[in-house]
Motif scaffolding. Structure first.
Motif, mmCIF file in Angstrom:
data_model
loop_
_atom_site.group_PDB
_atom_site.id
_atom_site.type_symbol
_atom_site.label_atom_id
_atom_site.label_comp_id
_atom_site.label_asym_id
_atom_site.label_seq_id
_atom_site.Cartn_x
_atom_site.Cartn_y
_atom_site.Cartn_z
ATOM 1 N N LEU A 561 0.738 -1.297 0.035
ATOM 2 C CA LEU A 561 0.128 0.034 0.040
ATOM 3 C C LEU A 561 0.962 1.001 -0.051
ATOM 4 O O LEU A 561 0.580 2.215 -0.727
ATOM 5 N N GLY A 564 2.436 1.878 -3.398
ATOM 6 C CA GLY A 564 1.452 2.413 -4.366
ATOM 7 C C GLY A 564 1.210 3.764 -4.165
ATOM 8 O O GLY A 564 0.882 4.593 -5.043
ATOM 9 N N LEU A 565 1.308 4.320 -2.730
ATOM 10 C CA LEU A 565 1.042 5.726 -2.357
ATOM 11 C C LEU A 565 2.090 6.674 -2.902
ATOM 12 O O LEU A 565 1.843 7.771 -3.333
ATOM 13 N N THR A 589 0.486 -1.772 -4.939
ATOM 14 C CA THR A 589 -1.042 -1.779 -4.724
ATOM 15 C C THR A 589 -1.684 -0.546 -5.556
ATOM 16 O O THR A 589 -1.132 0.467 -5.047
ATOM 17 N N ILE A 591 -3.225 2.618 -5.984
ATOM 18 C CA ILE A 591 -4.158 3.376 -5.127
ATOM 19 C C ILE A 591 -4.767 4.487 -5.861
ATOM 20 O O ILE A 591 -4.069 5.316 -6.672
ATOM 21 N N SER A 592 -5.924 4.904 -5.590
ATOM 22 C CA SER A 592 -6.648 5.823 -6.187
ATOM 23 C C SER A 592 -6.350 7.281 -5.789
ATOM 24 O O SER A 592 -6.487 7.438 -4.703
ATOM 25 N N PHE A 606 -7.601 3.906 -0.388
ATOM 26 C CA PHE A 606 -7.799 2.234 -0.992
ATOM 27 C C PHE A 606 -9.005 1.687 -0.211
ATOM 28 O O PHE A 606 -8.900 1.602 1.075
ATOM 29 N N VAL A 607 -10.063 1.259 -0.949
ATOM 30 C CA VAL A 607 -10.972 0.620 -0.507
ATOM 31 C C VAL A 607 -11.579 1.278 1.035
ATOM 32 O O VAL A 607 -11.875 0.600 2.038
#
Length: 847
Positions: A561, A564-565, A589, A591-592, A606-607
């Motif tokens: 995570l 990804g960030l 991962t 990440i939006s 994330f989620v």
């Protein structure tokens, strides 16, 4: 400069300059295009003195379509923003040439440019269909066109070979367009000076030489002198008349040309009148003095030619564009090699660089290894080792091995041209002290005209009442004194006092890896009272490494995570953590919408979970049991929180720059206060400042951009009382940084200094750019500033002393010494050369 493996620890100069180009030039062009405005650079031919620059400036300022005007006498250049909805560039040029008698030519700043020789007439080609990618076509002469094109749409070789109804060839290589106008002006003045000398020598011989039967042939000799003097007055001095009159009518400027017109015309007209009396056998007791008017014009032309030549040589000597090589070896797709003109490079090309050859343009090494001398661009004397994957810089010299390089930037848009553009930008700006010189020069000529009238009246009265001369004799004597005063005084030295030094100083500084982006910085850098440093990437190398890490909850994929960030963030801390995680084989991962928060960190989602990574203060985790040990050991703490709960903490360390300790020590020896403002954790900041012996009272950690700005405002609002005389003065605060969060502080400080390897936003706010990753550039900037201001002070002093004594000598204030009117034309040469020499000698001063 770092070599070998250490070379990877710095952002290369080529990357830095590419970022500057994007930020400073392309963004501006886009904004201008959207607003219907155009950035125009004109090369001006015919400028000789500060009055010419004033005339140019005033003429352009009368046009409502022209804004943001900058002019330079030394560069023979005008730069401005034009509202094309109100007036075209051609319209501006026609207006300038009509009202000033200058010759103007536009220097392209739109894409790349090539000069092509066409089979037909150039005007027909420019009016015909343009190939794809061409922006503009202008006729240079009957057979040559200048083509501006987008190199990303069409390559230079493709443009020459295809797309034209008739064959086109590359024109012979011309000189740097920014120097071309000056070179043409020097040649023109040289030819006119030679013609004046050829016509004047017979007049001097007929007047001064002990020729046989001179008295019997006096009318014949006088007739020859009249003809030759008339040719000098019409052909050589003739162009002064429209220039002086148009300057007076259109620009309301009384310039040096008017003094020349008044004095030479007075001497010539009086000689013609005396010749008329001679022909009627009623000669005046004084005779004719055609030698005065002709020698006057000739000596003025000699002075202008030497001054123009000296100025041109000074500009050429510090021209960075001269480092651009003209030809190179192109490696074709099939492996063959061909020698081509570097102007024909296009994206995708591969070229070979042999030993002891210059790198033709920026690129990436594909094969080979060598040592490269980059000193001419970065000021770093030690060669830099280059191998596969290394970046090479245009203008640097390959010392040993053979390199095969893939082009990354074409010649018109590479390191050399970009640095040259920044240096030219500084040359076109004017320091505040220039306003004093301009003001003096504006009033100089009217004052001299007034003094001339006074001198004429005084000597007329003395001649009649004291010397008991006749009215005609007293008038002639008064005229000779007046002519001498008109010509011997010279405002050119005052006008050149500042710009001549600024032009050379910017070139000298750039050769040592320091680029001044404004002349104001040169004017005040030597008076710096406080230097404020950012820490990471400024005092330290900015290449952080993870010293220790702790993941509090590995089961939830914390590292994936986090990667990804932060993987797309360019901040040094994020880059270090990204490198560390990737070395462990962690996969990111998705990440939006991760978002950088300036001066704090990165955040995303994330989620349904909120992810934040950054400094402990922003996350409120400074007192967390897992964070405290990291801070106590002087590491930079980088925390990762999921929904506000600490998920991982990293301790990062950074190394001081090699010259940080010596630079700070030298600043403190000069009684300059050193400060550190950093967004980093307190322990990491204190560990660095303790090693540098910076007082704790001058150190602030965990600073936001606003807090950095406020601190600098506080320094600027105080009164500086340091120094042996405890003289109170306004402090000059220099801020040195490299990050986006430093942009506000860079703009707030008296002088903003950008460290090599920083971001676009920081560069756009900086007044000085250091081209090599070395803090010693700050000392170089101060030294160049100090030497420059000493030269400017000398120039002002010399200008004052020369004009004072020259006018007194010319006016006859000294009983046994005066300047003969025929030699007064030497005044421009005597006054200007020391000013030009003072500027040029900066090149050899030890900095």
């Amino acid at each position: 400069m770092l070599t070998g493996n250490c070379a990877t620890k710095r952002t290369t100069v080529i990357e830095k300059v590419a970022e500057i180009k994007t930020d400073v030039v392309h963004t501006t062009d886009t904004e201008l295009g959207l607003s219907g405005k155009e950035h125009v650079v004109l090369s001006i031919s015919g400028m000789t003195c500060t009055g010419c620059e004033t005339k140019l400036s005033r003429t352009l300022k009368t046009l409502p379509s022209v804004t943001k005007l900058k002019t330079s006498l030394v560069l023979s250049r005008a730069e401005f923003v034009l509202d094309v909805g109100l007036q075209s560039v051609d319209g501006v040029i026609r207006h300038l040439e009509r009202t000033t008698e200058f010759k103007c030519e536009r220097i392209t700043n739109r894409g790349s440019s090539l000069d092509l020789v066409c089979a037909g007439y150039a005007e027909e080609v420019s009016k015909g269909d343009w190939p794809s990618g061409v922006i503009e076509i202008r006729a240079v002469d009957k057979k040559t066109v200048r083509v501006d094109f987008d190199a990303e749409v069409v390559g230079a070789r493709d443009l020459v070979q295809n797309g034209w109804p008739h064959p086109m060839e590359l024109a012979p290589l011309s000189v740097d367009p920014t120097l071309d106008a000056g070179a043409r002006h020097v040649r023109h003045v040289g030819y006119m000076t030679l013609l004046s000398i050829v016509l004047t020598i017979p007049v001097l011989v007929l007047s001064w030489a002990p020729l046989p039967n001179k008295e019997q042939k006096e009318i014949r000799f006088a007739t020859v002198s009249l003809v030759l003097a008339t040719l000098v007055q019409v052909i050589v001095a003739g162009p002064f008349y429209p220039k002086a009159l148009k300057a007076l009518i259109f620009s309301r400027v009384i310039e040096m040309d008017l003094l020349i017109v008044l004095s030479t015309t007075a001497a010539y007209v009086f000689s013609v009148v005396a010749f008329g009396y001679l022909v009627t056998h009623q000669p005046l007791s004084t005779g004719q003095f055609f030698e005065t008017s002709t020698l006057l014009v000739t000596l003025i032309m000699v002075g202008r030619f030497i001054a123009a030549l000296a100025r041109q040589k000074a500009v050429e000597s510090i021209s960075i564009r001269s480092l651009q090589t003209s030809s190179t070896t192109l490696v074709l797709a099939n492996g063959d090699e061909a020698d081509i003109d570097t102007r024909l490079f296009q994206y995708g090309d591969v070229f070979k660089v042999s030993p002891e050859c210059r790198i033709p343009t920026d690129g990436t090494v594909l094969s080979g290894a060598s040592e490269i001398d980059e000193s001419m661009l970065t000021g770093e004397s030690r060669p830099v080792v280059k191998s596969k994957g290394s970046q090479v810089i245009a203008g640097s010299i390959n010392r040993s091995g053979v390199l095969t390089v893939k082009l990354t930037r074409i010649p018109g848009d590479n390191t050399i041209s970009t640095i040259a553009s920044m240096v030219d930008e500084a040359k076109l700006t004017k320091p505040k002290i220039q306003a004093i010189a301009d003001q003096v020069a504006t009033y100089f000529v009217p004052v001299v005209v007034s003094l001339t009238i006074i001198v004429f009246c005084i000597w007329l009265a003395i001649g009649i009442t004291v010397q008991k001369k006749s009215g005609s004799e007293a008038t002639i004597q008064s005229i000779t004194y007046a002519i001498t005063v008109l010509i011997v005084s010279c405002p050119c030295a005052i006008g050149l006092a500042v710009p001549m030094v600024i032009v050379v100083a910017t070139g000298v500084a750039s050769e040592k890896g320091v680029v001044f982006r404004s002349a104001d910085a040169i004017e005040i850098a030597w008076k710096t009272s406080d230097v404020v440093f950012d820490k990471t990437g400024t005092l330290t190398q900015g290449k952080l490494s993870v010293a220790e890490s702790e993941s509090l909850n590995p089961s939830v994929g914390t590292k994936a995570l986090l990667l990804g960030l932060v993987k797309d963030s360019k901040h040094p801390v994020s880059v270090a953590v990204t490198t560390h995680l990737k070395s462990q084989g962690v996969s990111a991962t998705a990440i939006s919408t991760p978002k950088n928060v300036v001066g704090k960190g990165v955040e995303g989602a994330f989620v349904g979970r909120t992810l934040r990574a950054g400094n402990s203060t922003w996350l409120g985790l400074t007192d967390h049991p897992s964070v405290q040990p990291v801070l106590s050991r002087g590491y930079t703490a980088f925390c990762f929180a999921i929904n506000g709960e600490l998920a991982a903490v990293f301790g990062l360390q950074d190394a001081l720059r090699e010259d940080a300790l010596t630079t700070v020590a030298k600043l403190q020896e000069r009684n300059i206060a050193v400060h550190v403002l950093s967004g980093d954790d307190d322990g990491a900041v204190r560990a660095v400042t303790a090693r540098l012996s910076i007082p704790s009272a001058n150190v602030r950690s965990r600073c936001t951009p606003a807090e950095k700005q406020a601190y600098i405002k506080g320094l600027l609002s105080t009164i500086d009382t340091r120094g042996s005389k405890k003289k109170q003065s306004q402090p000059i605060v220099m801020f040195c940084g490299d990050g986006t969060n430093d942009a506000v502080a860079l703009a707030q400080a008296s002088i903003g200094v950008h460290m090599s390897g920083g971001t676009d936003v920081a560069k756009s706010a900086a007044d000085i750019v250091l081209m090599r990753p070395s803090l010693a550039g700050i000392l170089v900037a101060m030294a160049v500033s100090r030497k420059s201001m000493h030269r400017i002070a000398f120039n002002f002093g010399w200008s004052f002393v020369y004009n004072l004594f020259a006018i007194l000598l010319a006016a006859g204030a000294f009983v046994h010494a005066r300047i003969p009117p025929e030699f007064a034309g030497l005044g421009e040469l005597v006054s200007v050369l020391p000013v030009v020499a003072a500027g040029i000698l900066l090149k050899w001063v030890k900095i």
